[in-house]
Design an enzyme around this catalytic site. Structure first.
Site, PDB file in Angstrom:
ATOM      1  N   LYS A  15     -21.835 -31.702  12.266  1.00 44.87           N
ATOM      2  CA  LYS A  15     -23.278 -31.353  11.501  1.00 44.87           C
ATOM      3  C   LYS A  15     -22.986 -31.369  10.228  1.00 44.87           C
ATOM      4  CE  LYS A  15     -23.446 -26.307  12.404  1.00 44.87           C
ATOM      5  NZ  LYS A  15     -24.368 -25.413  13.126  1.00 44.87           N
ATOM      6  N   ARG A  68     -32.095 -16.094  17.689  1.00 43.11           N
ATOM      7  CA  ARG A  68     -32.464 -17.137  16.650  1.00 43.11           C
ATOM      8  C   ARG A  68     -33.286 -18.058  17.630  1.00 43.11           C
ATOM      9  NH1 ARG A  68     -27.535 -20.254  13.820  1.00 43.11           N
ATOM     10  NH2 ARG A  68     -27.273 -20.912  15.798  1.00 43.11           N
ATOM     11  N   HIS A  95     -24.905 -18.865  21.710  1.00 44.28           N
ATOM     12  CA  HIS A  95     -24.324 -18.688  20.467  1.00 44.28           C
ATOM     13  C   HIS A  95     -23.693 -17.062  20.405  1.00 44.28           C
ATOM     14  CE1 HIS A  95     -24.871 -22.266  18.280  1.00 44.28           C
ATOM     15  NE2 HIS A  95     -26.063 -22.240  18.617  1.00 44.28           N
ATOM     16  N   ARG A 116     -16.698 -24.934  21.408  1.00 40.45           N
ATOM     17  CA  ARG A 116     -17.371 -25.511  20.381  1.00 40.45           C
ATOM     18  C   ARG A 116     -16.387 -25.429  19.076  1.00 40.45           C
ATOM     19  NH1 ARG A 116     -21.781 -23.221  22.700  1.00 40.45           N
ATOM     20  NH2 ARG A 116     -21.948 -21.829  20.939  1.00 40.45           N
ATOM     21  N   TYR A 173     -21.741 -23.182 -22.715  1.00 41.74           N
ATOM     22  CA  TYR A 173     -23.114 -22.565 -22.920  1.00 41.74           C
ATOM     23  C   TYR A 173     -22.877 -21.179 -22.956  1.00 41.74           C
ATOM     24  CZ  TYR A 173     -24.962 -27.392 -21.369  1.00 41.74           C
ATOM     25  OH  TYR A 173     -25.388 -28.608 -21.323  1.00 41.74           O
ATOM     26  N   CYS A 186     -20.143 -26.046 -15.925  1.00 43.32           N
ATOM     27  CA  CYS A 186     -21.582 -26.847 -16.325  1.00 43.32           C
ATOM     28  C   CYS A 186     -22.006 -27.748 -15.224  1.00 43.32           C
ATOM     29  CB  CYS A 186     -21.174 -27.725 -17.357  1.00 43.32           C
ATOM     30  SG  CYS A 186     -20.605 -26.787 -18.892  1.00 43.32           S
ATOM     31  N   MET A 187     -23.099 -28.490 -15.113  1.00 45.09           N
ATOM     32  CA  MET A 187     -23.371 -29.433 -14.185  1.00 45.09           C
ATOM     33  C   MET A 187     -22.440 -30.314 -13.802  1.00 45.09           C
ATOM     34  SD  MET A 187     -26.844 -31.572 -13.937  1.00 45.09           S
ATOM     35  CE  MET A 187     -28.021 -30.510 -13.952  1.00 45.09           C
ATOM     36  N   ASP A 188     -21.848 -30.945 -14.658  1.00 43.16           N
ATOM     37  CA  ASP A 188     -20.718 -32.151 -14.369  1.00 43.16           C
ATOM     38  C   ASP A 188     -19.328 -31.792 -14.988  1.00 43.16           C
ATOM     39  OD1 ASP A 188     -22.984 -33.711 -13.613  1.00 43.16           O
ATOM     40  OD2 ASP A 188     -23.500 -33.785 -15.931  1.00 43.16           O
TER      41      ASP A 188
END
Length: 823
Positions: free
Chosen positions: A496, A590, A619, A676, A718, A766-768
């Site tokens: 998943k 859950r 679980h 699992r 920044y 930073c973002m990138d």
């Protein structure tokens, strides 16, 4: 390559064997896997014992592929099997592995050329591959493919040595005392190389001295042994146990047989200054600068000289080693293609591995394309090209592309629509003629053809940051967890969330090959994605509803049912048979059916026989924490009681599964019918109890975009959060929080690894992109950066950011390229 085997003579020399059939066996190859048989009539099928399935169960599959020579365990003898294998040569023996090793020993003894045996903790595969490339300038070389250096890999490799070869390179890897004795009897090296000694498999040896002693058993009959004299433990052992005329030591210091010192060579890499014992000198150059590569290259130089190569010939070979990834990798290509890059070397054994890797990728949307260079220094040319053509036919290659002048003489062996080019430049000029669209393209070439140029043109222009998934490590981890389970227990693997960020379809295909029984996804669309990419394993869907029934039936997906209402809706609407898994709530609180629901569930299932319970599961809420062991055991006992109740009420026998990765380690006695496996597959032992027995399977890498010098007091990034407290250098990396490198790692909270050294973050992520302090590390633009892998580990990063490894893995952005590596 064994040309004939007298089964009766072999049986007489190995007591306990029993032979049926007396026809002479013309053996061209040996196979231990019925799925990988290339030429059945020339194959000996060896049925090894396995942990889950024994090879003789697949003997009839091999027989259907025209195999008529079998080596089988004595317990396989039965009238039924003899009938199924009618007319075949059958050799029944007490231990098929020992028999395989004995056959390999026979083939090795018939070889008149020189054999190089390579061992050590690190570097042996790279030394072998690089040495093969360098020696190929002068000799016809055989080497065992990839890292086939185990009790099975070595004999399979040794059986591939042919009389036309001049030098054979065989590496030997061990993990337990006593293993090297068998490998040494097969390899029987004339020249030995001891690359290094490290901590791998330390837990299986009393101390480092015992491990060195075990590895040195390979060298008992060697004429010469090459080693680095500066490594005190290795040097001391060899000096104590082997005479001076048998040892060839190299060092950075004067006094060894070869003195090899390294000097920088500007932006071009490094210079290696050679001083021989006879005071001869030579200067080699290489593009590599990292210490590990430079050590491996010096082993190669010394071995090449000992084997008779001149320094200029060695340099010619070293020039071809520049920045090449020796591993077989799967990459994203242009026009929705997938590129399998094996552009480092080319021989028949390596081609078999690459074609098998290609088969594991499943059926592509377009064509299966093989771009192959001619094979250099490989022995009998006509026989080699006949073998290549046979593989092209058997593997269902839709388009074959041959590169090299030799193919002109053998065009008629290949399909009429094949394409041939005289050299790599010619191929590149006509690359568009291949019309690649949605294709699976295997690019495999000898190093001299520089097929990495072809790969660069075919590869999609994507982010420099990559998530590298090592499929060998996945296999190792899978087998470790499997070793904890009773025979017959199935393994469901959780894929998943894009297989924890690693790529679900690619991982699923590999899992099928290594023996997984089931897959599990979170939502129906994840299951549909896998089915559309040719995944055939049963798939459990954790979250679905009656409205998804059409998809569930069409794509053979097995939904989890955790409430009565959904069960009623499915029972009322399903037009055909539907397999489901019932989730029981034993304390997770859950999702799940509770004890007071079970009478109604049983009645409903009895009234609707089209609904079939395939699985019953629950679980564990806290299996990874010892403090909650009592609660976990309460859950396990409750699950046992509730599931037993339901099993008495329904038809058939559902698979019961309750253990996750943590539970497999803590509570193996509750393995039941299936477990699992999730995060453990990737090398994260969440309990921390057996971490050293797993291998990190995922590495996040990027590159240095820029290096700049800064003065004391200057600020970075920044908010001016980073500050230089002395003159130094920073490197900007091509990764940011949009790629999954968390902002919490900034401002010195985490380090990366560059050239084997730690570089701590400086300033805000930073973002990138992000920045690290590389003062004094001699870092340059384009250098590879490890964000996590072995060091730092995923667990370390999770601890630094006060989260869990799952979050970090699933947070790796989709724009990050996934590379699947088979090394």
């Amino acid at each position: 390559m064994i040309e004939s085997i007298d089964f009766n003579a072999f049986s007489e020399n190995h007591p306990g064997n029993h032979v049926i059939g007396t026809a002479p066996a013309q053996i061209q190859r040996v196979s231990i896997d019925s799925r990988k048989i290339q030429n059945g009539s020339g194959t000996l099928f060896v049925a090894l014992r396995g942990t889950r399935h024994s090879g003789w169960h697949f003997a009839t599959d091999a027989y259907r592929q025209q195999v008529r020579n079998f080596l089988l365990p004595v317990e396989a003898q039965s009238e039924e099997l003899k009938t199924e294998l009618l007319g075949a040569n059958l050799l029944f023996c007490p231990d098929p592995l020992q028999a395989l090793q004995a056959l390999a020993q026979t083939n090795r003894q018939a070889f008149k050329g020189r054999v190089v045996g390579i061992t050590g903790s690190n570097g042996k595969t790279i030394v072998k591959e690089w040495l093969a490339q360098v020696l190929s300038e002068n000799y016809r070389v055989f080497k065992n493919p990839k890292s086939y250096n185990s009790q099975i890999g070595v004999p399979l490799s040794a059986l591939g040595i042919e009389s036309g070869h001049q030098i054979a390179l065989l590496e030997a890897g061990i993990s337990q005392p006593g293993e090297m004795k068998r490998l040494a009897s097969i390899i029987q090296p004339t020249l030995g190389i001891f690359t290094s000694i490290g901590t791998a498999h330390d837990e299986n040896f009393q101390n480092l001295d015992q491990k060195i002693d075990e590895k040195c058993r390979l060298f008992a009959g060697c004429r010469l042994i090459i080693y680095r004299q500066d490594v005190e433990k290795i040097s001391a052992y060899l000096e104590q146990h082997f005479p001076p005329n048998q040892r060839v030591g190299w060092s950075e210091k004067i006094g060894a047989d070869y003195t090899l010192t390294v000097k920088p060579n500007g932006k071009k890499g490094s210079r290696i200054l050679l001083l021989g014992r006879d005071l001869s000198t030579y200067t080699f150059t290489t593009a590599f600068r990292d210490p590990a590569s430079l050590e491996n290259i010096r082993h190669v130089i010394v071995a090449g000289l000992v084997l008779g190569m001149s320094p200029p010939s060695l340099q010619k070979g070293l020039d071809l080693l520049r920045t090449v990834d020796m591993r077989l990798t799967a990459k994203q290509g242009k026009n929705q293609c997938r590129i399998l890059d094996d552009s480092y070397n080319n021989d028949l054994a390596g081609l078999d591995i690459a074609l098998e890797f290609m088969r594991q990728q499943g059926k592509p949307a377009g064509k299966k394309v093989l771009i192959l260079s001619e094979m250099l220094q490989v022995g009998v040319e006509s026989a080699v090209y006949e073998e290549i053509a046979r593989r092209v036919s058997r593997q269902g290659i839709d388009l074959f592309v041959g590169v090299g002048k030799t193919f002109d003489s053998y065009r008629k062996l290949f399909p009429v629509d094949s394409k041939f080019y005289s050299d790599t430049d010619n191929l590149i000029q006509h690359l568009s003629d291949l019309n690649l669209q949605g294709d699976l393209v295997l690019v495999k070439g000898a190093r001299a053809f520089e097929f990495e140029r072809v790969v660069r043109l075919l590869e999609a222009h994507v982010h420099d940051t990559v998530l590298e998934i090592n499929l060998n490590s996945l296999r190792h981890n899978f087998n470790h967890y499997r070793s904890k389970l009773p025979a017959g227990t199935k393994i469901m693997v959780m894929v998943k969330a894009f297989a924890y960020g690693s790529g679900s379809a690619e991982i699923a295909h590999h899992l099928h090959q290594i023996g997984a029984d089931y897959l599990s996804v979170a939502y129906p669309d994840e299951g549909v994605y896998l089915r559309e990419r040719g995944v055939e394993l049963p798939i459990m869907v954790m979250n679905s509803a009656a409205r998804h029934l059409d998809l569930l039936l069409r794509y053979r997906l097995e939904p989890v049912v955790y409430d009565l209402q959904t069960l009623r809706e499915l029972a009322a609407t399903t037009p055909g048979d539907l397999s489901i898994h019932l989730e029981l709530d034993t304390g997770m609180r859950r999702l799940g059916l509770e004890e007071n629901d079970l009478e109604s569930v049983a009645a409903l299932l009895q009234d609707h026989p089209k609904i079939r319970i395939t699985g019953l599961f629950s679980h564990l809420a806290a299996a990874d924490e010892a403090i909650h062991e009592a609660f976990s055991r309460q859950q396990l006992a409750l699950f046992d009681r509730l599931s037993q109740f339901l099993m008495q009420k329904v038809t058939g026998r559902p698979l019961r599964h309750v253990l996750n990765s943590a539970g497999i380690i803590r509570f193996p006695e509750y393995a039941l019918d299936m477990v699992r496996l999730g995060i453990g597959l990737f090398g994260v032992e969440i309990n921390g109890m057996e971490q050293e027995k797993l291998q990190p399977a995922i590495t996040l890498k990027t590159v240095v975009s820029q290096v700049r010098k800064l003065k004391k007091g200057e600020t970075i990034g920044y908010g001016r959060k980073g500050r230089m407290y002395a003159d130094g250098e920073i490197a900007t990396l091509a990764i940011g929080y949009a790629d999954g490198y968390d902002r919490r790692f900034g401002n010195g909270k985490a380090y990366v690894q560059i050239k084997g050294k730690k570089a701590w973050t400086i300033g805000t992520v930073c973002m990138d992109m992000c920045m690290v302090d590389v003062t004094g590390l001699d870092v340059r633009e384009g250098d590879t950066v490890i964000l996590f892998g072995k060091n730092p580990s995923l667990q370390q990063l999770a601890a630094w950011s006060k989260t869990i490894p799952y979050e970090l893995l699933t947070g790796i952005g989709r724009r990050v390229k996934r590379l699947y590596v088979l090394d």
